[in-house]
Design a protein around this motif. Structure first.
Motif, PDB file in Angstrom:
ATOM      1  N   MET A 102      10.237   0.633   5.625  1.00 37.10           N
ATOM      2  CA  MET A 102      10.515   0.163   4.262  1.00 37.10           C
ATOM      3  C   MET A 102      10.187  -1.316   4.126  1.00 37.10           C
ATOM      4  SD  MET A 102      11.349   0.471   1.164  1.00 37.10           S
ATOM      5  CE  MET A 102      11.808   2.215   1.120  1.00 37.10           C
ATOM      6  N   ILE A 103      10.520  -2.114   5.145  1.00 35.93           N
ATOM      7  CA  ILE A 103      10.184  -3.535   5.097  1.00 35.93           C
ATOM      8  C   ILE A 103       8.680  -3.720   4.990  1.00 35.93           C
ATOM      9  CG2 ILE A 103      10.148  -5.674   6.451  1.00 35.93           C
ATOM     10  CD1 ILE A 103      12.910  -4.893   7.522  1.00 35.93           C
ATOM     11  N   ASN A 104       7.916  -2.931   5.748  1.00 40.63           N
ATOM     12  CA  ASN A 104       6.454  -2.993   5.656  1.00 40.63           C
ATOM     13  C   ASN A 104       5.977  -2.693   4.244  1.00 40.63           C
ATOM     14  OD1 ASN A 104       6.190  -3.652   8.329  1.00 40.63           O
ATOM     15  ND2 ASN A 104       5.655  -1.600   9.014  1.00 40.63           N
ATOM     16  N   ARG A 105       6.598  -1.685   3.623  1.00 38.40           N
ATOM     17  CA  ARG A 105       6.217  -1.331   2.247  1.00 38.40           C
ATOM     18  C   ARG A 105       6.594  -2.439   1.268  1.00 38.40           C
ATOM     19  NH1 ARG A 105       5.164   3.450   0.349  1.00 38.40           N
ATOM     20  NH2 ARG A 105       4.112   2.064  -1.115  1.00 38.40           N
ATOM     21  N   LEU A 106       7.778  -3.022   1.443  1.00 37.00           N
ATOM     22  CA  LEU A 106       8.221  -4.085   0.545  1.00 37.00           C
ATOM     23  C   LEU A 106       7.332  -5.313   0.659  1.00 37.00           C
ATOM     24  CD1 LEU A 106      12.097  -3.861   1.037  1.00 37.00           C
ATOM     25  CD2 LEU A 106      10.787  -3.107  -0.958  1.00 37.00           C
ATOM     26  N   ARG A 107       6.815  -5.550   1.843  1.00 31.64           N
ATOM     27  CA  ARG A 107       5.923  -6.705   2.050  1.00 31.64           C
ATOM     28  C   ARG A 107       4.481  -6.359   1.722  1.00 31.64           C
ATOM     29  NH1 ARG A 107       8.305  -8.487   7.963  1.00 31.64           N
ATOM     30  NH2 ARG A 107      10.254  -9.406   7.229  1.00 31.64           N
ATOM     31  N   ASP A 108       4.255  -5.079   1.384  1.00 29.52           N
ATOM     32  CA  ASP A 108       2.928  -4.619   0.982  1.00 29.52           C
ATOM     33  C   ASP A 108       1.893  -4.834   2.079  1.00 29.52           C
ATOM     34  OD1 ASP A 108       1.241  -3.351  -0.817  1.00 29.52           O
ATOM     35  OD2 ASP A 108       0.495  -5.233  -1.637  1.00 29.52           O
ATOM     36  N   LYS A 109       2.275  -4.531   3.318  1.00 28.07           N
ATOM     37  CA  LYS A 109       1.307  -4.621   4.409  1.00 28.07           C
ATOM     38  C   LYS A 109       0.252  -3.535   4.248  1.00 28.07           C
ATOM     39  CE  LYS A 109       3.947  -6.888   8.023  1.00 28.07           C
ATOM     40  NZ  LYS A 109       4.358  -6.836   9.448  1.00 28.07           N
ATOM     41  N   ARG A 110      -0.956  -3.849   4.609  1.00 33.50           N
ATOM     42  CA  ARG A 110      -2.061  -2.914   4.415  1.00 33.50           C
ATOM     43  C   ARG A 110      -2.030  -1.751   5.407  1.00 33.50           C
ATOM     44  NH1 ARG A 110      -5.735  -4.669   0.839  1.00 33.50           N
ATOM     45  NH2 ARG A 110      -5.637  -6.859   0.225  1.00 33.50           N
ATOM     46  N   ILE A 111      -1.493  -1.990   6.596  1.00 38.50           N
ATOM     47  CA  ILE A 111      -1.432  -0.918   7.591  1.00 38.50           C
ATOM     48  C   ILE A 111      -0.223  -0.048   7.282  1.00 38.50           C
ATOM     49  CG2 ILE A 111      -1.243  -0.381  10.040  1.00 38.50           C
ATOM     50  CD1 ILE A 111      -2.465  -3.087  10.633  1.00 38.50           C
ATOM     51  N   ARG A 112      -0.477   1.152   6.772  1.00 38.20           N
ATOM     52  CA  ARG A 112       0.598   2.058   6.378  1.00 38.20           C
ATOM     53  C   ARG A 112       0.343   3.444   6.954  1.00 38.20           C
ATOM     54  NH1 ARG A 112       0.805   0.680  -0.060  1.00 38.20           N
ATOM     55  NH2 ARG A 112       1.369  -1.515   0.120  1.00 38.20           N
ATOM     56  N   PRO A 113       0.912   3.783   8.087  1.00 39.92           N
ATOM     57  CA  PRO A 113       0.722   5.130   8.625  1.00 39.92           C
ATOM     58  C   PRO A 113       1.292   6.169   7.679  1.00 39.92           C
ATOM     59  CG  PRO A 113       2.500   3.983   9.760  1.00 39.92           C
ATOM     60  CD  PRO A 113       1.822   2.967   8.889  1.00 39.92           C
ATOM     61  N   GLN A 114       0.548   7.229   7.442  1.00 37.13           N
ATOM     62  CA  GLN A 114       1.019   8.265   6.534  1.00 37.13           C
ATOM     63  C   GLN A 114       2.211   9.009   7.106  1.00 37.13           C
ATOM     64  OE1 GLN A 114      -0.494   6.956   3.832  1.00 37.13           O
ATOM     65  NE2 GLN A 114      -0.423   9.046   3.123  1.00 37.13           N
ATOM     66  N   ALA A 115       2.201   9.225   8.430  1.00 40.62           N
ATOM     67  CA  ALA A 115       3.319   9.924   9.054  1.00 40.62           C
ATOM     68  C   ALA A 115       3.568   9.362  10.443  1.00 40.62           C
ATOM     69  CB  ALA A 115       3.034  11.420   9.139  1.00 40.62           C
ATOM     70  N   VAL A 116       4.820   9.011  10.708  1.00 41.26           N
ATOM     71  CA  VAL A 116       5.218   8.557  12.032  1.00 41.26           C
ATOM     72  C   VAL A 116       5.888   9.730  12.726  1.00 41.26           C
ATOM     73  CG1 VAL A 116       6.676   6.964  13.330  1.00 41.26           C
ATOM     74  CG2 VAL A 116       5.535   6.194  11.242  1.00 41.26           C
ATOM     75  N   LEU A 117       5.342  10.155  13.869  1.00 41.66           N
ATOM     76  CA  LEU A 117       5.874  11.305  14.593  1.00 41.66           C
ATOM     77  C   LEU A 117       6.854  10.847  15.671  1.00 41.66           C
ATOM     78  CD1 LEU A 117       2.661  13.507  15.006  1.00 41.66           C
ATOM     79  CD2 LEU A 117       4.435  13.634  13.246  1.00 41.66           C
TER      80      LEU A 117
END
Length: 274
Positions: free
Chosen positions: A245-260
C-alpha cells in the motif's frame, strides 16, 4: 511544551526539510539518516500535525481495510502486522466488516469514501468491479487486476504431496477456512494417508494412527491435535499489505500484479520442515 519538527531536526542533526521527507517516506533519504530521524521522533515523542499535513497534501493519512469477517483468530495478528508498517509513516487505519452482504459492502465503501481514505485493502473480501480511483491492495483468492497477495498454490500442493509421500491428501474445510483452494487438488481416493484440516470442522475425520494430520493455522492449535502445521502467516500478510500500500501511495512505478506467498510447514514437535 509541544515538540516540533524543528526539535526533531535539532536532535537528529539534520534540517527540517529532511525530517519532513523522512516522515513522508521519501526513498531518496538514506537508511542511516532515516534511522537517526526516527530515533529522534521516538525519543522526543513527536506527533505530526495530521490536519495540517492533510491540508497541504490533500490527503487524510488514512486507509480503509475491508474484511469479510472480523471473527477469525488471525484478524488481530494481520492488523498488528499492518499497523506496524503504517504507523511508521503516520497513516491511520479504518476497519469495516461486510459479512459477504452486498448492502453492507456498499455501505462500507460509502463510509470510507466519505472519510476520503487514501487507499483501500480488501482482506478475503471481494473488491468492487468498478474503478475506485484509489490505490487498492487485495489479499486472498479473489480475482483483481491491480496489486494482490495470493498463496502460491502450486508450491503448497507440492509440499503437501511430498508430506503424503505421493499417496494424496484429503482436504477438510470448516468455518474460517483459509486455504479453500486446496479442495481443487485433493485426491478422490478415500484411502488417502494425509488429511488437511482447515478451520472449525463440523465433520469427523476418519484417520488411522499412521496417517498424517496437517492443521491449517497456528502451531498452538496444531499441537493440541498432535498434528503438523501448515502455517497461516497472518502477521506477515498484514505487514506485506502495508508495504504494498505504501508503494501504491507513493506511486512507485514497479508494481507487481501478484505477490505469491509460500507458508511454512512445521512438524508436530514444532520444528520447521522442508
Amino acid at each position: 511544551m509541544k515538540v516540533t519538527m524543528a526539535d526533531v531536526a535539532a536532535e537528529a542533526g539534520v534540517n527540517k526539510a529532511t525530517v519532513s521527507r523522512v516522515l513522508k517516506g521519501d526513498p531518496r533519504i538514506s537508511a542511516a539518516t532515516c534511522e537517526k530521524v526516527w530515533a529522534a521522533v521516538k525519543k522526543l515523542g513527536y506527533r505530526p500535525d495530521v490536519l495540517a499535513r492533510g491540508l497541504s497534501t490533500k490527503t487524510t493519512d488514512t486507509i480503509g481495510v475491508v474484511f469479510k469477517q472480523l471473527s477469525p483468530w488471525w484478524v488481530g495478528l494481520y492488523l498488528c502486522g499492518l499497523e506496524r508498517v503504517m504507523e511508521r509513516i503516520g497513516v491511520e487505519i479504518m476497519i469495516k466488516e461486510t459479512s459477504s452482504d452486498d448492502k453492507k459492502r456498499i455501505n462500507a465503501l460509502k463510509v470510507l469514501s466519505a472519510r476520503r481514505v487514501d487507499g483501500l485493502i480488501f482482506v478475503y473480501e471481494k473488491p468492487p468491479a468498478e474503478e475506485l480511483n484509489l490505490p487498492v491492495v487485495v489479499v486472498g483468492e479473489h480475482q483483481f487486476d491491480g496489486v494482490s497477495i495470493k498463496f502460491d498454490e502450486k508450491a503448497i500442493v507440492e509440499r503437501i504431496e511430498k508430506l503424503s509421500k505421493g499417496q494424496g491428501f484429503r482436504y477438510y474445510p470448516g468455518e474460517g477456512a483459509v486455504y479453500s483452494f486446496l479442495s481443487k487438488y485433493q485426491t478422490q481416493k478415500k484411502n488417502a494417508k494425509c488429511h488437511v484440516l482447515d478451520g472449525r470442522l463440523g465433520q469427523k475425520v476418519e484417520a488411522s494412527p499412521d496417517d498424517v494430520l496437517v492443521f491449517c493455522g497456528s502451531q498452538e492449535e496444531a499441537s493440541i491435535l498432535g498434528a503438523w502445521t501448515l502455517e497461516f502467516p497472518a502477521f506477515h500478510l498484514g505487514a506485506l499489505s502495508g508495504r504494498l500500500m505504501i508503494n501504491r501511495l507513493r506511486d512507485k512505478r514497479i508494481r507487481p500484479q501478484a505477490v505469491l506467498v509460500v507458508p511454512q510447514i512445521f512438524t508436530p514437535q514444532g520444528e520447521l520442515w522442508g
